[in-house]
Design a protein around this motif. Structure first.
Motif, PDB file in Angstrom:
ATOM      1  N   VAL A 235       9.987   6.416  13.703  1.00 25.78           N
ATOM      2  CA  VAL A 235       8.761   6.563  12.900  1.00 25.78           C
ATOM      3  C   VAL A 235       9.031   6.128  11.471  1.00 25.78           C
ATOM      4  O   VAL A 235      10.107   6.361  10.915  1.00 25.78           O
ATOM      5  CB  VAL A 235       8.219   8.015  12.933  1.00 25.78           C
ATOM      6  CG1 VAL A 235       7.791   8.377  14.335  1.00 25.78           C
ATOM      7  CG2 VAL A 235       9.241   9.006  12.400  1.00 25.78           C
ATOM      8  N   ASP A 236       8.021   5.499  10.863  1.00 28.67           N
ATOM      9  CA  ASP A 236       8.192   4.905   9.538  1.00 28.67           C
ATOM     10  C   ASP A 236       6.974   5.245   8.679  1.00 28.67           C
ATOM     11  O   ASP A 236       5.920   5.668   9.185  1.00 28.67           O
ATOM     12  CB  ASP A 236       8.328   3.384   9.676  1.00 28.67           C
ATOM     13  CG  ASP A 236       8.918   2.711   8.436  1.00 28.67           C
ATOM     14  OD1 ASP A 236       9.154   3.407   7.427  1.00 28.67           O
ATOM     15  OD2 ASP A 236       9.128   1.485   8.483  1.00 28.67           O
ATOM     16  N   PHE A 237       7.127   5.063   7.367  1.00 27.31           N
ATOM     17  CA  PHE A 237       5.990   5.128   6.454  1.00 27.31           C
ATOM     18  C   PHE A 237       5.849   3.753   5.814  1.00 27.31           C
ATOM     19  O   PHE A 237       6.785   3.251   5.182  1.00 27.31           O
ATOM     20  CB  PHE A 237       6.188   6.194   5.376  1.00 27.31           C
ATOM     21  CG  PHE A 237       5.167   6.116   4.262  1.00 27.31           C
ATOM     22  CD1 PHE A 237       3.813   6.204   4.548  1.00 27.31           C
ATOM     23  CD2 PHE A 237       5.559   5.914   2.948  1.00 27.31           C
ATOM     24  CE1 PHE A 237       2.863   6.091   3.537  1.00 27.31           C
ATOM     25  CE2 PHE A 237       4.618   5.818   1.927  1.00 27.31           C
ATOM     26  CZ  PHE A 237       3.272   5.903   2.226  1.00 27.31           C
ATOM     27  N   LYS A 238       4.664   3.151   5.990  1.00 32.70           N
ATOM     28  CA  LYS A 238       4.425   1.808   5.454  1.00 32.70           C
ATOM     29  C   LYS A 238       3.090   1.764   4.722  1.00 32.70           C
ATOM     30  O   LYS A 238       2.134   2.432   5.113  1.00 32.70           O
ATOM     31  CB  LYS A 238       4.392   0.770   6.586  1.00 32.70           C
ATOM     32  CG  LYS A 238       5.689   0.618   7.358  1.00 32.70           C
ATOM     33  CD  LYS A 238       5.535  -0.422   8.468  1.00 32.70           C
ATOM     34  CE  LYS A 238       6.793  -0.592   9.289  1.00 32.70           C
ATOM     35  NZ  LYS A 238       6.626  -1.594  10.380  1.00 32.70           N
ATOM     36  N   PHE A 239       3.053   0.940   3.684  1.00 32.84           N
ATOM     37  CA  PHE A 239       1.780   0.660   3.015  1.00 32.84           C
ATOM     38  C   PHE A 239       1.778  -0.787   2.528  1.00 32.84           C
ATOM     39  O   PHE A 239       2.835  -1.367   2.289  1.00 32.84           O
ATOM     40  CB  PHE A 239       1.516   1.634   1.856  1.00 32.84           C
ATOM     41  CG  PHE A 239       2.419   1.466   0.662  1.00 32.84           C
ATOM     42  CD1 PHE A 239       2.118   0.562  -0.359  1.00 32.84           C
ATOM     43  CD2 PHE A 239       3.589   2.215   0.540  1.00 32.84           C
ATOM     44  CE1 PHE A 239       2.946   0.412  -1.456  1.00 32.84           C
ATOM     45  CE2 PHE A 239       4.436   2.062  -0.554  1.00 32.84           C
ATOM     46  CZ  PHE A 239       4.106   1.163  -1.558  1.00 32.84           C
ATOM     47  N   ARG A 240       0.573  -1.333   2.380  1.00 32.28           N
ATOM     48  CA  ARG A 240       0.415  -2.723   1.931  1.00 32.28           C
ATOM     49  C   ARG A 240      -0.201  -2.735   0.532  1.00 32.28           C
ATOM     50  O   ARG A 240      -1.146  -1.985   0.244  1.00 32.28           O
ATOM     51  CB  ARG A 240      -0.478  -3.492   2.900  1.00 32.28           C
ATOM     52  CG  ARG A 240      -0.586  -4.999   2.600  1.00 32.28           C
ATOM     53  CD  ARG A 240      -1.427  -5.724   3.636  1.00 32.28           C
ATOM     54  NE  ARG A 240      -2.830  -5.301   3.600  1.00 32.28           N
ATOM     55  CZ  ARG A 240      -3.417  -4.592   4.575  1.00 32.28           C
ATOM     56  NH1 ARG A 240      -2.738  -4.207   5.650  1.00 32.28           N
ATOM     57  NH2 ARG A 240      -4.693  -4.256   4.468  1.00 32.28           N
TER      58      ARG A 240
END
Length: 205
Positions: A175-180
């Motif tokens: 599981v990861d935390f990503k944002f653009r």
């Protein structure tokens, strides 16, 4: 010696001496003038340099309280903050917490500390405490327009350092935390472990 010759010699000496003084006065004025111009030029250059210096603009910040202050967990959070701090996310790019920090390896200084597994049970793993950093960052991202959350996962159980629904669990390889960053400008992330709080901010650059 005749009076005419004597008078001529005296008049010549006076003229020469007076003339030298005038020349010296002119040179002194030129020196002062040049010095003044030099100082003005220097000050003007300094002002331009100061005006052109690029400053970062704070966009948002967030702090979470550390409830588990065990040495190993504190060590992990310090390493995570130091690795994260200074990360630049360019306009149009997607940030990945796991890719940025990488796996928690003992050779990098990480220690075993409490983490929640998929069933909500507490187990010991290298890098325990990193989720508090990702959670703090998540709450900064939520405050900034045009930072779009691409991936975010809640913990399997409520955590003590943030209210329900505001956490962001991470585990390298799962599981990861990503944002653009959909803004037309780059941003920079800074993170600090103050030993009793985790502080994260995002600035425009």
């Amino acid at each position: 010696m005749s009076k005419k010759i004597y008078f001529f010699i005296c008049f010549s000496l006076v003229f020469i001496l007076c003339g030298c003084n005038k020349v010296n006065d002119v040179e002194e004025e030129n020196i002062k003038s040049n010095t003044s111009l030099s100082l003005k030029s220097s000050n003007s250059s300094t002002t331009r340099l100061s005006a052109s210096k690029k400053e970062s603009e704070l966009l948002a910040e967030f702090t979470t309280t550390i409830y588990d202050t065990s040495d190993d967990r504190e060590t992990n959070m310090t390493i995570a903050c130091n690795t994260l701090s200074g990360t630049v996310v360019k306009a149009g790019e997607t940030f990945s917490f796991c890719d940025t920090l990488g796996p928690a390896k003992p050779e990098d200084g990480y220690k075993k500390a409490d983490v929640l597994d998929a069933d909500g049970e507490i187990i010991q793993e290298y890098g325990g405490g990193k989720c508090q950093i990702s959670t703090t960052l998540y709450n900064v991202v939520l405050q900034i327009p045009n930072l779009v959350v691409v991936e975010r996962h809640p913990h399997s159980k409520e955590v003590a350092y943030i209210e329900t629904g505001k956490d962001a669990a991470v585990s390298y390889g799962s599981v990861d935390f990503k944002f653009r960053n959909d803004n037309p400008y780059d941003i920079v992330i800074d993170a600090v472990n103050n030993l009793d709080t985790i502080y994260v901010k995002i600035s425009k650059i």
